[in-house]
Enzyme design. Structure first.
Site, PDB file in Angstrom:
ATOM      1  N   SER A 136     -22.996  35.999  73.715  1.00  0.00           N
ATOM      2  CA  SER A 136     -22.832  34.592  74.053  1.00  0.00           C
ATOM      3  C   SER A 136     -21.362  34.195  74.084  1.00  0.00           C
ATOM      4  CB  SER A 136     -23.584  33.710  73.050  1.00  0.00           C
ATOM      5  OG  SER A 136     -24.978  33.879  73.190  1.00  0.00           O
ATOM      6  N   ASP A 164     -23.474  36.184  67.673  1.00  0.00           N
ATOM      7  CA  ASP A 164     -23.857  36.681  68.999  1.00  0.00           C
ATOM      8  C   ASP A 164     -22.635  36.898  69.891  1.00  0.00           C
ATOM      9  OD1 ASP A 164     -25.032  37.259  71.413  1.00  0.00           O
ATOM     10  OD2 ASP A 164     -26.471  35.610  71.352  1.00  0.00           O
ATOM     11  N   TYR A 184     -34.303  36.673  76.797  1.00  0.00           N
ATOM     12  CA  TYR A 184     -33.722  37.355  77.949  1.00  0.00           C
ATOM     13  C   TYR A 184     -34.657  37.264  79.154  1.00  0.00           C
ATOM     14  CZ  TYR A 184     -30.557  39.536  74.548  1.00  0.00           C
ATOM     15  OH  TYR A 184     -29.621  39.750  73.565  1.00  0.00           O
ATOM     16  N   GLN A 241     -26.870  32.960  65.903  1.00  0.00           N
ATOM     17  CA  GLN A 241     -26.046  32.433  66.991  1.00  0.00           C
ATOM     18  C   GLN A 241     -24.557  32.601  66.739  1.00  0.00           C
ATOM     19  OE1 GLN A 241     -27.271  28.414  67.745  1.00  0.00           O
ATOM     20  NE2 GLN A 241     -29.125  29.013  68.846  1.00  0.00           N
ATOM     21  N   ARG A 264     -31.836  37.331  69.340  1.00  0.00           N
ATOM     22  CA  ARG A 264     -31.634  35.948  69.770  1.00  0.00           C
ATOM     23  C   ARG A 264     -32.437  35.015  68.859  1.00  0.00           C
ATOM     24  NH1 ARG A 264     -29.527  35.102  75.027  1.00  0.00           N
ATOM     25  NH2 ARG A 264     -27.802  36.557  75.247  1.00  0.00           N
TER      26      ARG A 264
END
Length: 453
Positions: free
Chosen positions: A138, A135, A235, A132, A127
């Site tokens: 996500s 990911d 997390y 991003q 993360r």
């Protein structure tokens, strides 16, 4: 260099690892792209669309995977089935890029290593800001949160927004989101767009501002304990038992008035925490709906059932597995872009090959096996934990309950010898001789059999 995309074979999986747009970009990087016939049908991507984008259509999985240098998948490959398994059809030295659920199925990592596969688990992507766009958790969770609200609406016997009609006013539905990660935030946004009154809770206090920015109200449990509830990777941490006890009290009171409850709490590699108990379900309004997005990890509600919609205590509980797969077209498109963004920085433009830099955090963080070894420490720890659990279970199953032998009987006491009376002179009385009473020996009862662990 050949990139292969086989059809997903796990039950109910409709997604595919590439889209026609991503095929064009892979071709532009110099790769040959081979896709198994029918791989994109579930996501509404036809073979013709893939062929037009520049892909070669293979008749079956074996043809697609044969001599493939890179294999792109949505779910972990099937390793059972001997020569016909997906893993067995991959060549030694190939790169596998997929969501491998490596912390939940750590034993698979050993199989990849033995097969000589360099496997990347996209669900272990760090993360960090730079990652991003790669990911997959996500991108897929975002759609899961959206679909959860729509599924709840379809099962709820009332409207979501407030309606003012000539016949009277319909009050807005009340929606409670438990767990404010990517899925939870999208669920809040979707429910608000539909006109519901939304509240949400999470162990991470930083999410309060996010909830309120979307028009929801944040339900706090214990601000002090929630200060240290987030890992460096973003997390949620495993909370202590006393936190969950307090959470139960706060939630139990709040949940009594909710029409829809959506639970999203997951902890990577661990069973999902129980957030909605059976006693809470009993207090909910008749016809209320619960959507358990953690059902595949054991569930946030013990009454949810994997892949089913059940009615318990007059409440509908939705336990669909693979929620992103219920929006396969967009889920596939987003997933394909995640994989493209992961591969592109590691393409050797001169040789037109995929050459991952193992010093890169996105590579080292996701690499599960390489050079015949399991190389990811998180996966190694999960393997050790799984092995310990299996040994304990095996020991418990095979251990015979210890049985104490009954105490040995004491030998019966010998009767004392009775001397014969000596004959007395005729004038003397006969002596009275008492016979000794034999001692009664009670057998001792055997001890209770102790149960095995």
């Amino acid at each position: 260099m050949k990139i292969a995309i086989p059809k997903e074979r796990r039950s109910g999986e409709m997604r595919v690892a590439v889209s026609p747009d991503v095929v064009k970009k892979l071709k532009g990087l110099g790769f040959d792209v081979v896709i198994e016939k029918g791989a994109g049908e579930g996501a509404s991507f036809t073979d013709a669309a893939f062929a037009e984008a520049g892909a070669t259509i293979a008749k079956d999985a074996a043809s697609a995977l044969k001599n493939a240098d890179v294999v792109l998948k949505v779910q972990r490959p099937i390793i059972e089935g001997g020569p016909k398994s997906e893993l067995a059809q991959m060549k030694k030295g190939a790169f596998l890029v997929s969501s491998l659920s490596a912390l939940s199925h750590p034993g698979d990592a050993e199989a990849y290593a033995k097969a000589g596969i360099t496997a990347f688990a996209m669900d272990l992507m760090p993360r960090i800001t730079r990652a991003q766009s790669m990911d997959v958790l996500s991108s897929q969770s975002n759609l899961a949160g959206y679909k959860a609200v729509l599924d709840a609406c379809s099962e709820l016997g009332r409207a979501m927004p407030m309606m003012m009609t000539a016949a009277g006013t319909v009050p807005p539905a009340k929606v409670f989101i438990m767990g404010v990660g990517v899925a939870g935030l999208q669920a809040i946004a979707t429910a608000r767009r539909l006109g519901a009154v939304v509240t949400a809770t999470d162990v991470r206090p930083a999410t309060k501002e996010q909830v309120e920015s979307l028009g929801g109200k944040f339900l706090e449990v214990d601000p002090e304990m929630e200060k240290d509830a987030q890992t460096d990777g973003g997390y949620a941490k495993q909370m202590p038992p006393e936190y969950f006890e307090k959470q139960k009290q706060v939630v139990a009171e709040h949940i009594k008035k909710q029409d829809i409850v959506i639970t999203t709490a997951l902890i990577p590699g661990r069973p999902a925490p129980v957030l909605v108990t059976e006693d809470m379900v009993k207090t909910m309004p008749t016809g209320a709906v619960i959507v358990d997005l953690a059902v595949e990890a054991g569930g946030n509600c013990p009454l949810s059932e994997l892949g089913k919609v059940v009615v318990k205590h007059n409440v509908k509980i939705i336990g669909y597995d693979n929620m992103p797969g219920r929006v396969p077209q967009d889920a596939s498109s987003l997933y394909a872009k995640n994989l493209l963004n992961f591969i592109t920085p590691h393409v050797d433009k001169e040789k037109k090959t995929f050459s991952p830099d193992f010093e890169d955090e996105t590579v080292s963080g996701t690499c599960v096996s390489h050079d015949g070894k399991v190389v990811n420490q998180r996966v190694k720890d999960a393997m050790a934990s799984s092995s310990k659990t299996k040994k304990t279970a095996k020991k418990t199953a095979t251990k015979k309950p210890a049985t104490k032998k009954p105490a040995a009987k004491k030998p019966a006491a010998k009767k004392p010898a009775v001397k014969k009376p000596v004959a007395a002179p005729p004038v003397a009385e006969k002596p009275v001789t008492e016979k000794p009473t034999a001692e009664k020996i009670a057998d001792s009862k055997p001890a209770n059999t102790s149960k095995g662990e």
